[in-house]
Design an enzyme around this catalytic site. Sequence first.
Site, PDB file in Angstrom:
ATOM      1  N   HIS A   1       0.841  -1.197   0.000  1.00  9.33           N
ATOM      2  CA  HIS A   1       0.000   0.000   0.000  1.00  9.33           C
ATOM      3  C   HIS A   1       0.872   1.241   0.000  1.00  9.33           C
ATOM      4  O   HIS A   1       2.025   1.201   0.437  1.00  9.33           O
ATOM      5  CB  HIS A   1      -0.921   0.010   1.224  1.00  9.33           C
ATOM      6  CG  HIS A   1      -0.198  -0.225   2.510  1.00  9.33           C
ATOM      7  ND1 HIS A   1       0.113  -1.499   2.953  1.00  9.33           N
ATOM      8  CD2 HIS A   1       0.321   0.624   3.411  1.00  9.33           C
ATOM      9  CE1 HIS A   1       0.773  -1.418   4.096  1.00  9.33           C
ATOM     10  NE2 HIS A   1       0.927  -0.125   4.385  1.00  9.33           N
TER      11      HIS A   1
ATOM     12  N   HIS B   1       0.965   5.224   1.417  1.00  9.07           N
ATOM     13  CA  HIS B   1       0.389   6.190   2.349  1.00  9.07           C
ATOM     14  C   HIS B   1       0.386   7.580   1.704  1.00  9.07           C
ATOM     15  O   HIS B   1       1.398   7.992   1.100  1.00  9.07           O
ATOM     16  CB  HIS B   1       1.260   6.299   3.608  1.00  9.07           C
ATOM     17  CG  HIS B   1       1.369   5.051   4.427  1.00  9.07           C
ATOM     18  ND1 HIS B   1       0.582   4.807   5.515  1.00  9.07           N
ATOM     19  CD2 HIS B   1       2.191   3.977   4.304  1.00  9.07           C
ATOM     20  CE1 HIS B   1       0.907   3.645   6.058  1.00  9.07           C
ATOM     21  NE2 HIS B   1       1.889   3.114   5.338  1.00  9.07           N
TER      22      HIS B   1
HETATM   23  P1  AMP Z   1       2.319  -0.106   7.124  1.00 14.64           P
HETATM   24  O1  AMP Z   1       2.910  -0.074   8.495  1.00 14.64           O
HETATM   25  O2  AMP Z   1       3.039   0.706   6.099  1.00 14.64           O
HETATM   26  O3  AMP Z   1       2.112  -1.540   6.736  1.00 14.64           O
HETATM   27  O4  AMP Z   1       0.905   0.594   7.253  1.00 14.64           O
HETATM   28  C1  AMP Z   1      -0.260  -0.069   7.546  1.00 14.64           C
HETATM   29  C2  AMP Z   1      -1.286   1.004   7.812  1.00 14.64           C
HETATM   30  O5  AMP Z   1      -2.558   0.397   7.788  1.00 14.64           O
HETATM   31  C3  AMP Z   1      -1.132   1.711   9.151  1.00 14.64           C
HETATM   32  O6  AMP Z   1      -1.011   3.103   8.945  1.00 14.64           O
HETATM   33  C4  AMP Z   1      -2.401   1.338   9.896  1.00 14.64           C
HETATM   34  O7  AMP Z   1      -2.879   2.397  10.682  1.00 14.64           O
HETATM   35  C5  AMP Z   1      -3.347   1.019   8.767  1.00 14.64           C
HETATM   36  N1  AMP Z   1      -4.416   0.073   9.055  1.00 14.64           N
HETATM   37  C6  AMP Z   1      -4.363  -1.075   9.764  1.00 14.64           C
HETATM   38  N2  AMP Z   1      -5.560  -1.703   9.749  1.00 14.64           N
HETATM   39  C7  AMP Z   1      -6.382  -0.932   8.983  1.00 14.64           C
HETATM   40  C8  AMP Z   1      -7.737  -1.044   8.589  1.00 14.64           C
HETATM   41  N3  AMP Z   1      -8.505  -2.060   8.956  1.00 14.64           N
HETATM   42  N4  AMP Z   1      -8.256  -0.067   7.787  1.00 14.64           N
HETATM   43  C9  AMP Z   1      -7.504   0.973   7.414  1.00 14.64           C
HETATM   44  N5  AMP Z   1      -6.213   1.141   7.761  1.00 14.64           N
HETATM   45  C10 AMP Z   1      -5.656   0.201   8.543  1.00 14.64           C
END
Ligand code: AMP
Length: 152
Positions: free
Chosen positions: A115, A117
């Site tokens: 993903h 950000h």
């Molecule tokens: P990363 O650490 O780059 O893998 O980022 C994962 C992101 O997903 C973090 O910023 C979390 O806050 C976000 N996240 C985790 N679970 C969910 C969810 N169910 N819906 C939306 N965002 C999420």
Amino acid sequence: MPVQENSKRTISDVAYDENNIFAKILRKEAPCFAVYEDEMTLAFMDVMPQTQGHTLVIPKFPAENIFDLDPEYAAAMAKTVKKIAPAVKAAFDAPGILIAQLNGAAAGQTVFHIHTHIIPRSEGIDLKLHAREMADFDELKQHAERIKRALG
Ligand code: AMP
């Protein structure tokens, strides 16, 4: 290749966990505050935003990280980021936008479906800790609406 159909997956992505939360969101088994969707990507609010308006863009492809991602889906993710980032900037009147993509736990990755950000930045407003504090869902819904309006 849609995330549900992984018969063509190669040895490099055998570690992909079909039950990660973003795969569930793509299969509509888990909810999200969506702002945009097309054939190859989905954009939705981060539930633990580092600043208001923190949005995620994911490809509809079963890859943990950039190394596993089909190049066409990498291009589609970039194209969606290019579409969503100006809308997030406008919706939150943000002078700056941070765009980040983490690969591997050592890089800070916590959800193992690739993903990007999109994080609004303003001088004097610090980033909250990564993936730590759950936002109010009514607020997230309103923020998604603001971004959708900015998308037109
Ligand atoms: P990363 O650490 O780059 O893998 O980022 C994962 C992101 O997903 C973090 O910023 C979390 O806050 C976000 N996240 C985790 N679970 C969910 C969810 N169910 N819906 C939306 N965002 C999420």
